[in-house]
Motif scaffolding. Structure first.
Motif, mmCIF file in Angstrom:
data_model
loop_
_atom_site.group_PDB
_atom_site.id
_atom_site.type_symbol
_atom_site.label_atom_id
_atom_site.label_comp_id
_atom_site.label_asym_id
_atom_site.label_seq_id
_atom_site.Cartn_x
_atom_site.Cartn_y
_atom_site.Cartn_z
ATOM 1 N N PRO A 1 11.861 -7.089 -12.613
ATOM 2 C CA PRO A 1 11.377 -6.315 -11.486
ATOM 3 C C PRO A 1 9.847 -6.418 -11.361
ATOM 4 O O PRO A 1 9.143 -6.632 -12.338
ATOM 5 C CB PRO A 1 11.780 -4.891 -11.835
ATOM 6 N N SER A 2 9.385 -6.291 -10.137
ATOM 7 C CA SER A 2 7.933 -6.244 -9.936
ATOM 8 C C SER A 2 7.454 -4.807 -10.143
ATOM 9 O O SER A 2 8.265 -3.886 -10.264
ATOM 10 C CB SER A 2 7.588 -6.715 -8.516
ATOM 11 N N ILE A 3 6.170 -4.643 -10.183
ATOM 12 C CA ILE A 3 5.609 -3.304 -10.392
ATOM 13 C C ILE A 3 6.027 -2.370 -9.265
ATOM 14 O O ILE A 3 6.363 -1.207 -9.513
ATOM 15 C CB ILE A 3 4.068 -3.384 -10.483
ATOM 16 N N THR A 4 6.035 -2.842 -8.036
ATOM 17 C CA THR A 4 6.425 -1.989 -6.910
ATOM 18 C C THR A 4 7.900 -1.575 -7.000
ATOM 19 O O THR A 4 8.254 -0.472 -6.642
ATOM 20 C CB THR A 4 6.163 -2.693 -5.570
ATOM 21 N N GLU A 5 8.741 -2.452 -7.517
ATOM 22 C CA GLU A 5 10.149 -2.094 -7.695
ATOM 23 C C GLU A 5 10.313 -1.052 -8.791
ATOM 24 O O GLU A 5 11.178 -0.195 -8.730
ATOM 25 C CB GLU A 5 10.967 -3.324 -8.014
ATOM 26 N N LEU A 6 9.485 -1.124 -9.814
ATOM 27 C CA LEU A 6 9.537 -0.154 -10.899
ATOM 28 C C LEU A 6 9.047 1.227 -10.442
ATOM 29 O O LEU A 6 9.492 2.241 -10.946
ATOM 30 C CB LEU A 6 8.715 -0.625 -12.089
ATOM 31 N N MET A 7 8.131 1.236 -9.483
ATOM 32 C CA MET A 7 7.549 2.500 -9.019
ATOM 33 C C MET A 7 8.507 3.284 -8.156
ATOM 34 O O MET A 7 8.359 4.500 -8.012
ATOM 35 C CB MET A 7 6.246 2.237 -8.255
#
Length: 76
Positions: free
Chosen positions: A69-75
């Motif tokens: 996952p990318s950081i935005t998906e994790l957020m």
């Protein structure tokens, strides 16, 4: 008259203070004591932008389950 009434009132209060026994706590060793104190808040004034936010902790195993996952998906 007023002065004598004040004198009687003062003398009565002083006499009562001497007659009333003091009730103190006695230590008998059976009292439980808390070993740690955790402070979870305070009265310090601040703005909502400065407020503490909840924190999510992700383990390596959880990240592997998500794939890459990318950081935005994790957020989200």
């Amino acid at each position: 008259m007023k002065r004598s009434m004040r004198l009687w009132t003062t003398a009565s209060c002083a006499a009562l203070a001497l007659v009333i026994p003091a009730f103190a706590q006695e230590e008998d060793g059976s009292e439980l004591r808390q070993s740690t104190v955790t402070v979870t808040g305070s009265l310090i004034a601040g703005t909502p932008e400065d407020a503490a936010l909840p924190v999510d902790v992700l383990t390596a195993g959880e990240l592997k389950l998500e794939g890459s996952p990318s950081i935005t998906e994790l957020m989200t």
